[in-house]
Design a protein around this motif. Structure first.
Motif, short mmCIF file in Angstrom:
data_model
loop_
_atom_site.label_atom_id
_atom_site.label_comp_id
_atom_site.label_asym_id
_atom_site.label_seq_id
_atom_site.Cartn_x
_atom_site.Cartn_y
_atom_site.Cartn_z
N SER A 66 0.84 -1.20 0.00
CA SER A 66 0.00 0.00 0.00
C SER A 66 0.87 1.25 0.00
O SER A 66 1.83 1.36 0.77
CB SER A 66 -0.90 0.01 1.24
OG SER A 66 -1.68 1.17 1.25
N VAL A 67 0.52 2.20 -0.88
CA VAL A 67 1.29 3.43 -1.02
C VAL A 67 0.38 4.62 -0.78
O VAL A 67 -0.72 4.69 -1.33
CB VAL A 67 1.93 3.52 -2.43
CG1 VAL A 67 2.63 4.85 -2.62
CG2 VAL A 67 2.88 2.38 -2.65
N GLU A 68 0.82 5.56 0.05
CA GLU A 68 0.06 6.79 0.30
C GLU A 68 0.54 7.84 -0.68
O GLU A 68 1.72 8.18 -0.71
CB GLU A 68 0.29 7.27 1.73
CG GLU A 68 -0.45 8.54 2.06
CD GLU A 68 -0.16 9.01 3.48
OE1 GLU A 68 -0.74 10.03 3.87
OE2 GLU A 68 0.65 8.38 4.18
N LEU A 69 -0.38 8.35 -1.49
CA LEU A 69 -0.05 9.30 -2.55
C LEU A 69 -0.67 10.65 -2.20
O LEU A 69 -1.88 10.75 -2.00
CB LEU A 69 -0.60 8.80 -3.88
CG LEU A 69 -0.30 9.63 -5.11
CD1 LEU A 69 1.18 9.56 -5.43
CD2 LEU A 69 -1.11 9.13 -6.28
N SER A 70 0.16 11.68 -2.10
CA SER A 70 -0.32 13.03 -1.83
C SER A 70 -0.48 13.75 -3.16
O SER A 70 0.49 14.01 -3.86
CB SER A 70 0.67 13.77 -0.94
OG SER A 70 0.27 15.10 -0.76
N ALA A 71 -1.72 14.08 -3.50
CA ALA A 71 -2.03 14.76 -4.75
C ALA A 71 -2.65 16.12 -4.45
O ALA A 71 -2.91 16.45 -3.29
CB ALA A 71 -2.98 13.91 -5.59
N ALA A 72 -2.89 16.91 -5.49
CA ALA A 72 -3.49 18.22 -5.31
C ALA A 72 -4.91 18.11 -4.75
O ALA A 72 -5.38 18.98 -4.02
CB ALA A 72 -3.50 18.97 -6.63
N ALA A 73 -5.61 17.02 -5.07
CA ALA A 73 -6.99 16.84 -4.63
C ALA A 73 -7.08 16.19 -3.25
O ALA A 73 -8.18 16.02 -2.72
CB ALA A 73 -7.74 15.99 -5.65
N GLY A 74 -5.97 15.80 -2.65
CA GLY A 74 -5.99 15.18 -1.33
C GLY A 74 -5.01 14.02 -1.24
O GLY A 74 -4.08 13.91 -2.02
#
Length: 87
Positions: A66-74
Motif C-alpha cells: 500500500s502506497v500513500e499518494l499526496s495529490a493536489a486533490a488530497g
C-alpha cells in the motif's frame, strides 16, 4: 550525518534467549520475501485505479504493497501495482 536510532545501553550485556533470536530471524526472513513497493518516499508517480481515478502526486509513505499518494486533490491510497512513474 544525524543518527535516527540510538542503541539503548540498558540492554547491553544481558543474556539473550535462543527463542527471541529465532523469532527475530523468522520476522526478518518473512519481511525479505514479502512483496515490496518499488517506489521511494518523494518519488513523483501517477496512480490509475477504477475507484480512486487517475491522480498525479508524490509518494508520502508506504507499508507493504500500500502506497500513500499526496495529490493536489488530497491523499489517496493505492496498491503499488497501480502506480507508474511520471513522464
Amino acid at each position: 550525518m544525524v543518527k535516527t536510532h540510538v542503541q539503548d545501553l540498558a540492554n547491553m550485556g544481558r543474556p539473550v534467549r535462543l527463542s527471541s533470536l529465532v523469532a527475530r530471524l523468522w520476522r526478518r526472513t518473512r519481511a525479505a520475501t514479502r512483496p515490496k513497493s518499488p517506489y521511494r518516499v518523494g518519488d513523483a508517480v501517477v496512480g490509475d485505479d477504477p475507484f480512486n481515478g487517475r491522480q498525479e502526486g508524490i509518494v508520502m509513505s508506504h507499508c507493504g504493497t500500500s502506497v500513500e499518494l499526496s495529490a493536489a486533490a488530497g491523499v489517496f491510497y493505492y496498491d503499488h501495482r497501480h502506480l507508474r512513474p511520471q513522464d
